[in-house]
Design an enzyme around this catalytic site. Structure first.
Site, mmCIF file in Angstrom:
data_model
loop_
_atom_site.group_PDB
_atom_site.id
_atom_site.type_symbol
_atom_site.label_atom_id
_atom_site.label_comp_id
_atom_site.label_asym_id
_atom_site.label_seq_id
_atom_site.Cartn_x
_atom_site.Cartn_y
_atom_site.Cartn_z
ATOM 1 N N SER A 24 9.285 -2.024 44.590
ATOM 2 C CA SER A 24 9.762 -2.600 45.848
ATOM 3 C C SER A 24 10.649 -1.658 46.642
ATOM 4 O O SER A 24 10.927 -1.914 47.814
ATOM 5 C CB SER A 24 10.539 -3.891 45.573
ATOM 6 O OG SER A 24 11.709 -3.596 44.813
ATOM 7 N N ASP B 113 19.962 1.560 35.739
ATOM 8 C CA ASP B 113 18.553 1.291 36.044
ATOM 9 C C ASP B 113 17.772 1.249 34.747
ATOM 10 O O ASP B 113 17.596 2.282 34.123
ATOM 11 C CB ASP B 113 18.017 2.382 36.970
ATOM 12 C CG ASP B 113 16.658 2.055 37.558
ATOM 13 O OD1 ASP B 113 16.191 0.908 37.401
ATOM 14 O OD2 ASP B 113 16.053 2.945 38.173
ATOM 15 N N ALA C 233 20.444 5.266 32.507
ATOM 16 C CA ALA C 233 19.058 4.841 32.346
ATOM 17 C C ALA C 233 18.888 4.078 31.040
ATOM 18 O O ALA C 233 19.350 4.530 29.992
ATOM 19 C CB ALA C 233 18.143 6.060 32.368
ATOM 20 N N THR C 234 18.204 2.933 31.108
ATOM 21 C CA THR C 234 18.013 2.099 29.929
ATOM 22 C C THR C 234 16.611 2.206 29.330
ATOM 23 O O THR C 234 16.351 1.631 28.283
ATOM 24 C CB THR C 234 18.282 0.618 30.259
ATOM 25 O OG1 THR C 234 17.339 0.187 31.242
ATOM 26 C CG2 THR C 234 19.707 0.413 30.751
ATOM 27 N N ARG D 244 16.156 13.096 40.314
ATOM 28 C CA ARG D 244 17.584 12.832 40.543
ATOM 29 C C ARG D 244 18.512 13.884 39.946
ATOM 30 O O ARG D 244 19.727 13.776 40.081
ATOM 31 C CB ARG D 244 17.953 11.455 40.024
ATOM 32 C CG ARG D 244 17.904 11.314 38.528
ATOM 33 C CD ARG D 244 18.363 9.956 38.062
ATOM 34 N NE ARG D 244 18.281 9.893 36.630
ATOM 35 C CZ ARG D 244 17.293 9.355 35.939
ATOM 36 N NH1 ARG D 244 16.295 8.789 36.567
ATOM 37 N NH2 ARG D 244 17.306 9.360 34.624
ATOM 38 N N HIS E 262 11.395 10.917 36.898
ATOM 39 C CA HIS E 262 12.637 10.348 37.437
ATOM 40 C C HIS E 262 13.819 11.292 37.201
ATOM 41 O O HIS E 262 14.664 11.470 38.079
ATOM 42 C CB HIS E 262 12.922 8.979 36.814
ATOM 43 C CG HIS E 262 12.105 7.880 37.386
ATOM 44 N ND1 HIS E 262 12.382 7.282 38.587
ATOM 45 C CD2 HIS E 262 10.997 7.267 36.906
ATOM 46 C CE1 HIS E 262 11.492 6.347 38.832
ATOM 47 N NE2 HIS E 262 10.628 6.310 37.830
#
Length: 185
Positions: free
Chosen positions: A12, A83, A33-34, A53, A49
Site C-alpha cells: 500500500s 517494520d 526489522a522483524t 535503506r 530492503h
C-alpha cells in the site's frame, strides 16, 4: 513527541510513508526489522530492503524480542521505525509465544520510551473476508486487537492506501498534505 502507528494493506505504500516520517523526525534513525528470512525469496526481499535503506537508517534485526530491542535502540537513536508488527506477531505465534502478553509488554515499553519517537508499521488484515481456518482467524484477531491497543497510545495514526496516507488520529504531516493536493488537482 509521541509515537506513530502506520497501517495499510500489502504493497500500500505504508513503509515508504513511515520512512519519510522517520527521516523527518530525527537525526539518528534506526530501522528495526522483524522479518525472518526463511526461504530464498524472503532472503532476496530482505537484502533488497537493506540495500535500499542502508545509507539512511541504522538497521537492527529482531524477530521476537521487540521491547528489548526498542529499549536498547532508544539509547542511541532519536527515531526508531519498526517494520512490521504483523510479521512480529507471526513470529510470536510460530514460536508459540503469548502474543497478548508480548503486546502488553510492547505498550509498557512504548509508554516508557521518551528519548526517541517510535514509528510502528503494520498490515491491516481485517478488511477482507473471514479466513477459512482457525490459525488465520486467530492471527487476524490478534493483529486487530494489537492495532486497537496501539492506536490508543500513539499520538498519530495513519492508514495508507495506494501510497496516499489518511490521518486517523493526530495531524497530517505538512508535506503530505501538499502531496495529496497535487494528486487531487
Amino acid at each position: 513527541m509521541g509515537h506513530v502507528l502506520v497501517l495499510g494493506g500489502a504493497r500500500s505504500g505504508k513503509t515508504s510513508f513511515a520512512e519519510r516520517l522517520a527521516m523527518r523526525a530525527g537525526q539518528r534513525p534506526a530501522y528495526l526489522a522483524t522479518a525472518e528470512a526463511l526461504d530464498a525469496e524472503m532472503r532476496e526481499r530482505v537484502r533488497a530492503h537493506q540495500d535500499q535503506r542502508a545509507s539512511r537508517f541504522f538497521t537492527i534485526e529482531e524477530p521476537l524480542e521487540l521491547s528489548t530491542a526498542l529499549i536498547k535502540a532508544a539509547l542511541d537513536h532519536d527515531v526508531i521505525l519498526v517494520d512490521c508488527l504483523t510479521l512480529w506477531i507471526t513470529n510470536l505465534i510460530m514460536a508459540e509465544r503469548n502474543v497478548a502478553e508480548a503486546v502488553d509488554e510492547l505498550i509498557e515499553t512504548l509508554e516508557a520510551i521518551d528519548r526517541a519517537q517510535v514509528v510502528l508499521v503494520s498490515n491491516e488484515v481485517g478488511l477482507g473476508i473471514v479466513p477459512d481456518n482457525a490459525m488465520a482467524r486467530m492471527f487476524r484477531d490478534l493483529a486487530g486487537a494489537a492495532h486497537q491497543r496501539l492506536a490508543e497510545i500513539c499520538t498519530d495514526v495513519f492508514f495508507v492506501v495506494a501510497g496516499l496516507p489518511m490521518t486517523l488520529k493526530g495531524e497530517a504531516p505538512a508535506d503530505e498534505v501538499v502531496q495529496r493536493r497535487v494528486f487531487e488537482a
